[in-house]
Motif scaffolding. Structure first.
Motif, PDB file in Angstrom:
ATOM      1  N   GLY A 103     -16.108  57.424 -16.301  1.00 47.62           N
ATOM      2  CA  GLY A 103     -15.493  56.120 -16.419  1.00 47.62           C
ATOM      3  C   GLY A 103     -15.647  55.197 -15.238  1.00 47.62           C
ATOM      4  N   PHE A 104     -16.460  55.536 -14.250  1.00 45.65           N
ATOM      5  CA  PHE A 104     -16.631  54.654 -13.107  1.00 45.65           C
ATOM      6  C   PHE A 104     -17.997  54.001 -13.155  1.00 45.65           C
ATOM      7  N   VAL A 105     -17.968  52.682 -13.192  1.00 47.49           N
ATOM      8  CA  VAL A 105     -19.206  51.941 -13.179  1.00 47.49           C
ATOM      9  C   VAL A 105     -19.711  51.851 -11.746  1.00 47.49           C
ATOM     10  N   GLN A 106     -18.797  51.762 -10.813  1.00 46.06           N
ATOM     11  CA  GLN A 106     -19.161  51.626  -9.417  1.00 46.06           C
ATOM     12  C   GLN A 106     -18.461  52.728  -8.631  1.00 46.06           C
ATOM     13  N   SER A 107     -19.230  53.641  -8.057  1.00 46.95           N
ATOM     14  CA  SER A 107     -18.649  54.784  -7.366  1.00 46.95           C
ATOM     15  C   SER A 107     -17.943  54.389  -6.074  1.00 46.95           C
ATOM     16  N   SER A 108     -18.236  53.227  -5.547  1.00 47.27           N
ATOM     17  CA  SER A 108     -17.620  52.823  -4.285  1.00 47.27           C
ATOM     18  C   SER A 108     -16.118  52.599  -4.426  1.00 47.27           C
ATOM     19  N   VAL A 109     -15.614  52.426  -5.650  1.00 45.68           N
ATOM     20  CA  VAL A 109     -14.160  52.312  -5.842  1.00 45.68           C
ATOM     21  C   VAL A 109     -13.496  53.605  -5.404  1.00 45.68           C
ATOM     22  N   VAL A 110     -14.115  54.738  -5.718  1.00 48.80           N
ATOM     23  CA  VAL A 110     -13.555  56.029  -5.346  1.00 48.80           C
ATOM     24  C   VAL A 110     -13.717  56.257  -3.850  1.00 48.80           C
ATOM     25  N   THR A 111     -14.897  56.019  -3.336  1.00 53.59           N
ATOM     26  CA  THR A 111     -15.158  56.323  -1.940  1.00 53.59           C
ATOM     27  C   THR A 111     -14.430  55.389  -0.982  1.00 53.59           C
ATOM     28  N   ARG A 112     -14.153  54.172  -1.413  1.00 50.01           N
ATOM     29  CA  ARG A 112     -13.497  53.205  -0.533  1.00 50.01           C
ATOM     30  C   ARG A 112     -12.053  52.923  -0.942  1.00 50.01           C
ATOM     31  N   TRP A 113     -11.451  53.815  -1.729  1.00 51.07           N
ATOM     32  CA  TRP A 113     -10.090  53.619  -2.220  1.00 51.07           C
ATOM     33  C   TRP A 113      -9.082  53.367  -1.092  1.00 51.07           C
ATOM     34  N   PRO A 114      -9.100  54.131   0.013  1.00 50.44           N
ATOM     35  CA  PRO A 114      -8.148  53.828   1.089  1.00 50.44           C
ATOM     36  C   PRO A 114      -8.306  52.422   1.661  1.00 50.44           C
ATOM     37  N   GLU A 115      -9.527  51.900   1.702  1.00 51.28           N
ATOM     38  CA  GLU A 115      -9.742  50.535   2.185  1.00 51.28           C
ATOM     39  C   GLU A 115      -9.218  49.507   1.187  1.00 51.28           C
ATOM     40  N   ILE A 116      -9.327  49.821  -0.098  1.00 52.91           N
ATOM     41  CA  ILE A 116      -8.929  48.866  -1.132  1.00 52.91           C
ATOM     42  C   ILE A 116      -7.414  48.729  -1.198  1.00 52.91           C
ATOM     43  N   VAL A 117      -6.706  49.860  -1.287  1.00 51.75           N
ATOM     44  CA  VAL A 117      -5.251  49.800  -1.493  1.00 51.75           C
ATOM     45  C   VAL A 117      -4.457  50.078  -0.229  1.00 51.75           C
ATOM     46  N   GLY A 118      -5.091  50.526   0.819  1.00 58.87           N
ATOM     47  CA  GLY A 118      -4.387  50.858   2.042  1.00 58.87           C
ATOM     48  C   GLY A 118      -4.123  52.355   2.119  1.00 58.87           C
ATOM     49  N   SER A 119      -4.030  52.861   3.327  1.00 58.37           N
ATOM     50  CA  SER A 119      -3.884  54.311   3.511  1.00 58.37           C
ATOM     51  C   SER A 119      -2.548  54.826   2.980  1.00 58.37           C
ATOM     52  N   ARG A 120      -1.523  54.004   3.021  1.00 64.11           N
ATOM     53  CA  ARG A 120      -0.195  54.427   2.558  1.00 64.11           C
ATOM     54  C   ARG A 120      -0.218  54.740   1.054  1.00 64.11           C
ATOM     55  N   HIS A 121      -0.808  53.866   0.270  1.00 69.70           N
ATOM     56  CA  HIS A 121      -0.884  54.092  -1.175  1.00 69.70           C
ATOM     57  C   HIS A 121      -1.958  55.114  -1.521  1.00 69.70           C
ATOM     58  N   ALA A 122      -3.029  55.190  -0.732  1.00 67.64           N
ATOM     59  CA  ALA A 122      -4.117  56.120  -1.024  1.00 67.64           C
ATOM     60  C   ALA A 122      -3.677  57.573  -0.885  1.00 67.64           C
ATOM     61  N   ARG A 123      -2.644  57.822  -0.077  1.00 69.48           N
ATOM     62  CA  ARG A 123      -2.138  59.187   0.061  1.00 69.48           C
ATOM     63  C   ARG A 123      -1.431  59.670  -1.193  1.00 69.48           C
ATOM     64  N   VAL A 124      -0.905  58.752  -2.002  1.00 72.67           N
ATOM     65  CA  VAL A 124      -0.097  59.163  -3.154  1.00 72.67           C
ATOM     66  C   VAL A 124      -0.704  58.783  -4.500  1.00 72.67           C
ATOM     67  N   CYS A 125      -1.814  58.039  -4.515  1.00 72.36           N
ATOM     68  CA  CYS A 125      -2.459  57.712  -5.786  1.00 72.36           C
ATOM     69  C   CYS A 125      -3.962  57.649  -5.590  1.00 72.36           C
ATOM     70  N   ALA A 126      -4.686  57.921  -6.678  1.00 75.70           N
ATOM     71  CA  ALA A 126      -6.146  57.898  -6.642  1.00 75.70           C
ATOM     72  C   ALA A 126      -6.659  57.387  -7.977  1.00 75.70           C
ATOM     73  N   PRO A 127      -7.786  56.678  -7.982  1.00 75.51           N
ATOM     74  CA  PRO A 127      -8.340  56.188  -9.252  1.00 75.51           C
ATOM     75  C   PRO A 127      -8.939  57.339 -10.048  1.00 75.51           C
ATOM     76  N   GLU A 128      -8.675  57.326 -11.339  1.00 75.90           N
ATOM     77  CA  GLU A 128      -9.224  58.363 -12.212  1.00 75.90           C
ATOM     78  C   GLU A 128     -10.387  57.807 -13.029  1.00 75.90           C
ATOM     79  N   SER A 129     -10.224  56.602 -13.568  1.00 73.14           N
ATOM     80  CA  SER A 129     -11.305  55.981 -14.325  1.00 73.14           C
ATOM     81  C   SER A 129     -11.019  54.500 -14.513  1.00 73.14           C
ATOM     82  N   ILE A 130     -12.061  53.767 -14.852  1.00 75.75           N
ATOM     83  CA  ILE A 130     -11.928  52.372 -15.265  1.00 75.75           C
ATOM     84  C   ILE A 130     -12.630  52.276 -16.610  1.00 75.75           C
ATOM     85  N   ARG A 131     -11.881  51.902 -17.635  1.00 77.22           N
ATOM     86  CA  ARG A 131     -12.440  51.781 -18.985  1.00 77.22           C
ATOM     87  C   ARG A 131     -12.492  50.307 -19.357  1.00 77.22           C
ATOM     88  N   PHE A 132     -13.673  49.866 -19.760  1.00 74.84           N
ATOM     89  CA  PHE A 132     -13.854  48.483 -20.170  1.00 74.84           C
ATOM     90  C   PHE A 132     -13.945  48.410 -21.690  1.00 74.84           C
TER      91      PHE A 132
END
Length: 174
Positions: free
Chosen positions: A42-71
């Motif tokens: 479900g990931f069109v762009q893998s950088s969402v997973v690899t850069r998740w802490p940069e996107i949402v911040g380290s505080r939120h990245a510790r407790v949540c992670a992207p599983e998929s994006i469905r269009f």
């Protein structure tokens, strides 16, 4: 075509494997392997997973992670982002969903996510990377710029402006 006779047995043909062209380096093949795996889940762009802490911040990245994006079929916008959230933090993450959506959309550059679904589960914390600290500069800030920079509250912005002021000071002397 040759007929078999009792005097002359048939010769077995030697198997030759079909060739696919020149050999390719494994480094050339790896992005394709990763892209296929990410699209399958479900990931069109893998950088969402690899850069998740940069996107949402380290505080939120510790407790949540992207599983998929469905269009929707045939679309690349207005998708549904599925998040895995640590169960104890699900109420907190549900309160900041608009902020997460806004950050993900800003990362993509368009409205890629219109809805977020939360699934409670185990989240692996992101790898702890040492923050790259800028080396301390040995050149002083020019006196005419020094007083105006002290009033800036954001330390990162102040550091960038100080660096710019130092570089301006050295260019004027050259």
């Amino acid at each position: 075509m040759e007929l078999r006779t009792p005097d002359k047995p048939a010769q077995p043909r030697k198997y030759e494997r079909p060739r696919g062209g020149q050999a390719r380096a494994i480094a050339d093949l790896m992005p394709e392997v990763g892209r296929t795996a990410f699209r399958r889940f479900g990931f069109v762009q893998s950088s969402v997973v690899t850069r998740w802490p940069e996107i949402v911040g380290s505080r939120h990245a510790r407790v949540c992670a992207p599983e998929s994006i469905r269009f929707p079929p045939g679309e690349k916008s207005e998708g549904i982002l599925a998040l895995v959230v640590v169960p104890a933090h699900a109420p907190m993450i549900s309160m900041v969903i608009p902020e997460i959506m806004e950050r993900v959309n800003r990362f993509f550059g368009y409205k890629a996510v219109a809805k977020v679904k939360i699934r409670q589960g185990e989240v692996k914390p992101p790898l702890a990377k040492e923050a790259a600290s800028a080396p301390p500069s040995l050149r002083p800030i020019p006196m005419e710029l020094g007083d105006s920079l002290r009033d800036i509250g954001d330390p990162e912005l102040r550091a960038v402006l100080e660096s710019l002021a130092r570089s301006l000071g050295t260019n004027e002397k050259d």
